[in-house]
Scaffold this motif. Structure first.
Motif, PDB file in Angstrom:
ATOM      1  N   VAL A  55       0.922  -1.329   0.029  1.00 26.25           N
ATOM      2  CA  VAL A  55       0.014  -0.097  -0.010  1.00 26.25           C
ATOM      3  C   VAL A  55       1.009   1.203   0.020  1.00 26.25           C
ATOM      4  O   VAL A  55       1.858   1.418   0.725  1.00 26.25           O
ATOM      5  CB  VAL A  55      -0.960  -0.036   1.321  1.00 26.25           C
ATOM      6  CG1 VAL A  55      -1.672   1.361   1.356  1.00 26.25           C
ATOM      7  CG2 VAL A  55      -1.880  -1.034   1.150  1.00 26.25           C
ATOM      8  N   VAL A  83      -3.969  10.007  -2.405  1.00 27.93           N
ATOM      9  CA  VAL A  83      -4.666   8.974  -2.926  1.00 27.93           C
ATOM     10  C   VAL A  83      -3.619   7.671  -2.595  1.00 27.93           C
ATOM     11  O   VAL A  83      -2.630   7.601  -2.711  1.00 27.93           O
ATOM     12  CB  VAL A  83      -4.681   9.000  -4.485  1.00 27.93           C
ATOM     13  CG1 VAL A  83      -3.349   9.113  -5.054  1.00 27.93           C
ATOM     14  CG2 VAL A  83      -5.485   7.631  -5.036  1.00 27.93           C
ATOM     15  N   SER A  95      -3.114   3.451  -3.125  1.00 31.48           N
ATOM     16  CA  SER A  95      -2.922   2.532  -4.010  1.00 31.48           C
ATOM     17  C   SER A  95      -2.517   1.256  -3.241  1.00 31.48           C
ATOM     18  O   SER A  95      -1.812   1.196  -2.292  1.00 31.48           O
ATOM     19  CB  SER A  95      -2.061   2.744  -5.218  1.00 31.48           C
ATOM     20  OG  SER A  95      -0.575   3.120  -4.849  1.00 31.48           O
ATOM     21  N   GLY A  96      -2.912   0.078  -4.184  1.00 30.52           N
ATOM     22  CA  GLY A  96      -2.499  -1.104  -3.651  1.00 30.52           C
ATOM     23  C   GLY A  96      -3.729  -2.005  -3.298  1.00 30.52           C
ATOM     24  O   GLY A  96      -4.696  -1.601  -3.522  1.00 30.52           O
ATOM     25  N   ASN A  97      -3.403  -3.086  -2.750  1.00 29.94           N
ATOM     26  CA  ASN A  97      -4.555  -4.189  -2.352  1.00 29.94           C
ATOM     27  C   ASN A  97      -5.150  -3.919  -1.118  1.00 29.94           C
ATOM     28  O   ASN A  97      -4.914  -4.196  -0.004  1.00 29.94           O
ATOM     29  CB  ASN A  97      -3.984  -5.305  -2.396  1.00 29.94           C
ATOM     30  CG  ASN A  97      -3.388  -6.064  -3.688  1.00 29.94           C
ATOM     31  OD1 ASN A  97      -3.855  -5.565  -4.732  1.00 29.94           O
ATOM     32  ND2 ASN A  97      -2.429  -6.818  -3.927  1.00 29.94           N
ATOM     33  N   LYS A 135     -12.918   5.790  -3.492  1.00 32.61           N
ATOM     34  CA  LYS A 135     -11.765   6.036  -4.198  1.00 32.61           C
ATOM     35  C   LYS A 135     -10.335   6.118  -3.807  1.00 32.61           C
ATOM     36  O   LYS A 135      -9.554   6.368  -4.198  1.00 32.61           O
ATOM     37  CB  LYS A 135     -11.948   7.304  -5.189  1.00 32.61           C
ATOM     38  CG  LYS A 135     -13.106   7.404  -6.007  1.00 32.61           C
ATOM     39  CD  LYS A 135     -13.295   8.888  -6.738  1.00 32.61           C
ATOM     40  CE  LYS A 135     -14.738   8.669  -7.865  1.00 32.61           C
ATOM     41  NZ  LYS A 135     -14.728  10.099  -8.350  1.00 32.61           N
ATOM     42  N   SER A 136     -10.472   5.769  -2.408  1.00 32.27           N
ATOM     43  CA  SER A 136      -9.467   5.830  -1.575  1.00 32.27           C
ATOM     44  C   SER A 136      -8.773   7.133  -1.708  1.00 32.27           C
ATOM     45  O   SER A 136      -7.348   7.207  -1.759  1.00 32.27           O
ATOM     46  CB  SER A 136      -8.292   4.604  -1.895  1.00 32.27           C
ATOM     47  OG  SER A 136      -8.969   3.416  -1.863  1.00 32.27           O
ATOM     48  N   THR A 137      -9.346   8.247  -1.497  1.00 32.76           N
ATOM     49  CA  THR A 137      -9.054   9.418  -1.650  1.00 32.76           C
ATOM     50  C   THR A 137      -9.387  10.380  -0.667  1.00 32.76           C
ATOM     51  O   THR A 137     -10.566  10.352  -0.304  1.00 32.76           O
ATOM     52  CB  THR A 137      -9.210  10.008  -3.283  1.00 32.76           C
ATOM     53  OG1 THR A 137      -8.850   9.223  -4.263  1.00 32.76           O
ATOM     54  CG2 THR A 137      -8.527  11.329  -3.360  1.00 32.76           C
TER      55      THR A 137
END
Length: 120
Positions: free
Chosen positions: A2, A23, A25-27, A74-76
């Protein structure tokens, strides 16, 4: 793996505005909380704004001027900063409390930081 990446810092005059974005990213399986912190040289890192389980929290020094906007899907997370003052100058860090896929626990992940400079 991540990763959190911030953007949007820069130089602005007093009274101006900036938007910071972060933001992840990753699993990622779940995100529980999103927050922004800041740290000036020689000082402890301090909470600026936080979204946690549906609740919003702001440092007294930024209430009415800063707005945190989370987007879990959106992981943001963004931080809108208005009426900036010279004391808003330090490095800003994004923090997310999240659980990666295939891991049982939530942990805090941090971005690398983005510099904000408020000066005339």
């Amino acid at each position: 793996q991540v990763q959190l990446v911030e953007s949007g810092g820069g130089l602005v005059q007093p009274g101006g505005s900036l938007r910071l974005s972060c933001v992840a990213s990753g699993n990622i399986a779940e995100i529980y909380a999103m927050a922004w912190y800041r740290q000036a040289p020689g000082k402890q890192r301090e909470l600026v704004a936080r979204f946690d389980g549906g609740r919003f929290e702001y440092a007294e020094s930024v209430k009415g001027r800063f707005t945190i906007t989370p987007d879990i899907a959106k992981s943001t997370v963004t931080l809108d900063m208005n009426n900036l003052k010279p004391e808003d100058t330090p490095v800003y860090y994004c923090d997310m409390n999240l659980r990666p896929i295939q891991e049982p626990k939530f942990s805090d992940y941090w971005g690398q930081g983005t510099q904000v400079a408020v000066t005339s």
